[in-house]
Design a protein around this motif. Sequence first.
Motif, PDB file in Angstrom:
ATOM      1  N   GLN A 121       0.836  -1.200   0.000  1.00 55.85           N
ATOM      2  CA  GLN A 121       0.000   0.000   0.000  1.00 55.85           C
ATOM      3  C   GLN A 121       0.871   1.251   0.000  1.00 55.85           C
ATOM      4  O   GLN A 121       0.599   2.215  -0.735  1.00 55.85           O
ATOM      5  CB  GLN A 121      -0.929  -0.005   1.215  1.00 55.85           C
ATOM      6  CG  GLN A 121      -1.973   1.095   1.195  1.00 55.85           C
ATOM      7  CD  GLN A 121      -2.981   0.952   2.338  1.00 55.85           C
ATOM      8  OE1 GLN A 121      -2.677   0.382   3.383  1.00 55.85           O
ATOM      9  NE2 GLN A 121      -4.173   1.462   2.130  1.00 55.85           N
ATOM     10  N   ILE A 122       1.933   1.248   0.789  1.00 55.45           N
ATOM     11  CA  ILE A 122       2.855   2.384   0.800  1.00 55.45           C
ATOM     12  C   ILE A 122       3.530   2.520  -0.559  1.00 55.45           C
ATOM     13  O   ILE A 122       3.691   3.631  -1.079  1.00 55.45           O
ATOM     14  CB  ILE A 122       3.908   2.223   1.912  1.00 55.45           C
ATOM     15  CG1 ILE A 122       3.223   2.147   3.292  1.00 55.45           C
ATOM     16  CG2 ILE A 122       4.906   3.382   1.880  1.00 55.45           C
ATOM     17  CD1 ILE A 122       4.171   1.904   4.433  1.00 55.45           C
ATOM     18  N   GLU A 123       3.902   1.397  -1.146  1.00 57.99           N
ATOM     19  CA  GLU A 123       4.522   1.430  -2.473  1.00 57.99           C
ATOM     20  C   GLU A 123       3.575   2.045  -3.499  1.00 57.99           C
ATOM     21  O   GLU A 123       4.005   2.814  -4.368  1.00 57.99           O
ATOM     22  CB  GLU A 123       4.912   0.014  -2.895  1.00 57.99           C
ATOM     23  CG  GLU A 123       5.667  -0.056  -4.198  1.00 57.99           C
ATOM     24  CD  GLU A 123       6.122  -1.459  -4.544  1.00 57.99           C
ATOM     25  OE1 GLU A 123       6.419  -1.723  -5.724  1.00 57.99           O
ATOM     26  OE2 GLU A 123       6.169  -2.312  -3.622  1.00 57.99           O
ATOM     27  N   ARG A 124       2.290   1.733  -3.377  1.00 54.37           N
ATOM     28  CA  ARG A 124       1.305   2.299  -4.303  1.00 54.37           C
ATOM     29  C   ARG A 124       1.231   3.820  -4.141  1.00 54.37           C
ATOM     30  O   ARG A 124       1.145   4.562  -5.125  1.00 54.37           O
ATOM     31  CB  ARG A 124      -0.056   1.657  -4.059  1.00 54.37           C
ATOM     32  CG  ARG A 124      -1.125   2.062  -5.051  1.00 54.37           C
ATOM     33  CD  ARG A 124      -2.303   1.118  -5.025  1.00 54.37           C
ATOM     34  NE  ARG A 124      -3.001   1.106  -3.754  1.00 54.37           N
ATOM     35  CZ  ARG A 124      -2.988   0.060  -2.906  1.00 54.37           C
ATOM     36  NH1 ARG A 124      -2.310  -1.046  -3.218  1.00 54.37           N
ATOM     37  NH2 ARG A 124      -3.647   0.108  -1.772  1.00 54.37           N
ATOM     38  N   LEU A 125       1.280   4.295  -2.919  1.00 55.64           N
ATOM     39  CA  LEU A 125       1.244   5.736  -2.674  1.00 55.64           C
ATOM     40  C   LEU A 125       2.469   6.420  -3.270  1.00 55.64           C
ATOM     41  O   LEU A 125       2.369   7.497  -3.869  1.00 55.64           O
ATOM     42  CB  LEU A 125       1.178   6.011  -1.167  1.00 55.64           C
ATOM     43  CG  LEU A 125      -0.044   5.495  -0.402  1.00 55.64           C
ATOM     44  CD1 LEU A 125       0.081   5.840   1.076  1.00 55.64           C
ATOM     45  CD2 LEU A 125      -1.333   6.060  -0.973  1.00 55.64           C
ATOM     46  N   ILE A 126       3.629   5.807  -3.108  1.00 57.72           N
ATOM     47  CA  ILE A 126       4.858   6.396  -3.647  1.00 57.72           C
ATOM     48  C   ILE A 126       4.803   6.440  -5.169  1.00 57.72           C
ATOM     49  O   ILE A 126       5.218   7.430  -5.791  1.00 57.72           O
ATOM     50  CB  ILE A 126       6.083   5.612  -3.141  1.00 57.72           C
ATOM     51  CG1 ILE A 126       6.295   5.932  -1.645  1.00 57.72           C
ATOM     52  CG2 ILE A 126       7.331   5.948  -3.950  1.00 57.72           C
ATOM     53  CD1 ILE A 126       7.369   5.135  -0.981  1.00 57.72           C
ATOM     54  N   ARG A 168      11.995  14.641 -12.070  1.00 58.60           N
ATOM     55  CA  ARG A 168      11.532  13.601 -11.139  1.00 58.60           C
ATOM     56  C   ARG A 168      12.704  13.081 -10.284  1.00 58.60           C
ATOM     57  O   ARG A 168      13.029  11.892 -10.327  1.00 58.60           O
ATOM     58  CB  ARG A 168      10.851  12.456 -11.894  1.00 58.60           C
ATOM     59  CG  ARG A 168       9.594  12.862 -12.616  1.00 58.60           C
ATOM     60  CD  ARG A 168       8.744  11.662 -13.023  1.00 58.60           C
ATOM     61  NE  ARG A 168       9.444  10.776 -13.922  1.00 58.60           N
ATOM     62  CZ  ARG A 168       9.494  10.909 -15.255  1.00 58.60           C
ATOM     63  NH1 ARG A 168       8.873  11.910 -15.830  1.00 58.60           N
ATOM     64  NH2 ARG A 168      10.136  10.055 -16.009  1.00 58.60           N
ATOM     65  N   PRO A 169      13.325  13.950  -9.484  1.00 61.90           N
ATOM     66  CA  PRO A 169      14.531  13.556  -8.757  1.00 61.90           C
ATOM     67  C   PRO A 169      14.277  12.962  -7.374  1.00 61.90           C
ATOM     68  O   PRO A 169      15.218  12.677  -6.640  1.00 61.90           O
ATOM     69  CB  PRO A 169      15.259  14.893  -8.616  1.00 61.90           C
ATOM     70  CG  PRO A 169      14.133  15.871  -8.409  1.00 61.90           C
ATOM     71  CD  PRO A 169      12.999  15.375  -9.287  1.00 61.90           C
ATOM     72  N   VAL A 170      13.000  12.784  -7.007  1.00 59.22           N
ATOM     73  CA  VAL A 170      12.677  12.459  -5.617  1.00 59.22           C
ATOM     74  C   VAL A 170      12.809  10.964  -5.340  1.00 59.22           C
ATOM     75  O   VAL A 170      12.235  10.130  -6.043  1.00 59.22           O
ATOM     76  CB  VAL A 170      11.255  12.924  -5.266  1.00 59.22           C
ATOM     77  CG1 VAL A 170      10.942  12.617  -3.801  1.00 59.22           C
ATOM     78  CG2 VAL A 170      11.108  14.421  -5.539  1.00 59.22           C
ATOM     79  N   SER A 171      13.586  10.649  -4.310  1.00 58.59           N
ATOM     80  CA  SER A 171      13.678   9.287  -3.777  1.00 58.59           C
ATOM     81  C   SER A 171      12.960   9.253  -2.435  1.00 58.59           C
ATOM     82  O   SER A 171      12.729  10.293  -1.801  1.00 58.59           O
ATOM     83  CB  SER A 171      15.133   8.870  -3.595  1.00 58.59           C
ATOM     84  OG  SER A 171      15.819   8.850  -4.836  1.00 58.59           O
ATOM     85  N   TRP A 172      12.609   8.054  -2.002  1.00 61.46           N
ATOM     86  CA  TRP A 172      11.892   7.909  -0.738  1.00 61.46           C
ATOM     87  C   TRP A 172      12.585   6.887   0.154  1.00 61.46           C
ATOM     88  O   TRP A 172      13.066   5.858  -0.333  1.00 61.46           O
ATOM     89  CB  TRP A 172      10.457   7.432  -0.980  1.00 61.46           C
ATOM     90  CG  TRP A 172       9.574   8.435  -1.643  1.00 61.46           C
ATOM     91  CD1 TRP A 172       9.393   8.611  -2.994  1.00 61.46           C
ATOM     92  CD2 TRP A 172       8.734   9.404  -1.003  1.00 61.46           C
ATOM     93  NE1 TRP A 172       8.491   9.628  -3.240  1.00 61.46           N
ATOM     94  CE2 TRP A 172       8.069  10.128  -2.031  1.00 61.46           C
ATOM     95  CE3 TRP A 172       8.468   9.725   0.322  1.00 61.46           C
ATOM     96  CZ2 TRP A 172       7.169  11.150  -1.761  1.00 61.46           C
ATOM     97  CZ3 TRP A 172       7.575  10.741   0.595  1.00 61.46           C
ATOM     98  CH2 TRP A 172       6.939  11.443  -0.433  1.00 61.46           C
ATOM     99  N   SER A 173      12.618   7.164   1.441  1.00 62.58           N
ATOM    100  CA  SER A 173      13.004   6.183   2.448  1.00 62.58           C
ATOM    101  C   SER A 173      11.784   5.907   3.307  1.00 62.58           C
ATOM    102  O   SER A 173      11.157   6.848   3.809  1.00 62.58           O
ATOM    103  CB  SER A 173      14.153   6.702   3.320  1.00 62.58           C
ATOM    104  OG  SER A 173      15.343   6.837   2.571  1.00 62.58           O
TER     105      SER A 173
END
Length: 287
Positions: free
Chosen positions: A106-111, A124-129
């Motif tokens: 679900q979190i992956e879907r939001l990202i 589109r330079p944004v990474s997520w932790s």
Amino acid sequence: MNPVRIDTELCKRDGLCVSECPLGVLEIKEGEEIPSVNGRKARFCINCGHCAAICPANAISIAALGHRKAEPFRHKDMASAEEAALLFKTRRSIRSFKPDQLDESQIERLINLSSYAPSGHNARPVSWSVLSSRDEVEKLTGLVVEWMEDMLKREDPLAGKLFLKGIVRTWNEGKDLICRKAPAIAVAWAPEAGITPDSDAVLAAGYLELAAHSEKLGACWAGYVTFAAQYSQKVRDFLGVDDGHMVHASILLGHSAVKYSNIPPRPEATPEKKGLATVFRAPESSH
């Protein structure tokens, strides 16, 4: 390699992709009907997908995106203005979460949804932790508190502006005002060298927060985590942030422990003319 591929059998020869390309990468050569890539401008393609999005025949694919076809949609299926307004107006900053762990998919879907946020030059330079358990989030909170205590010890002026003394005291009393005992957090970071990395990350986080609300999840911006990550290498290392990158937004996620029933009012903006512009001033605030 050409940045886009055009299926000549599907192409309707309407020239829409050529007129829509923001950098003139596509052209229709004299004596031809089917668009092609301008060899001199191919390197300027920013993979924005406008050409694929506008093509009614879905005849265009983007090389950088694996030549996957665009996803058709029906305009009648889009949210109405009233539905969109309801989504915006009912969004709340959730500060009380149920302990239930979120499904990582679900979190992956939001990202993945957040990747549709605009970004400068479509970089589109944004990474997520992402930390997806309460224990992990609590470890992060502890590191943020360490940074706060160091700021207080050094009497850094920022400590007073951010009310760190009270936040640390409250933490020592057993109340978490930093991560609110959330079961998950998503932290957005981007390269320090870029076009608009800070704006890009904040926009992506805003998209993620609204996407979470649409899925009946609670979300809240974790400003203290963002501040700590910007000043503390230890916090950035814990989050897995690459060297040469900076954190710009942090979103707490979880199932809300409270249920809101009403939409609170907001000050209505009053237009006024100032020169050639119409100005809508922010309301006065005591904060």
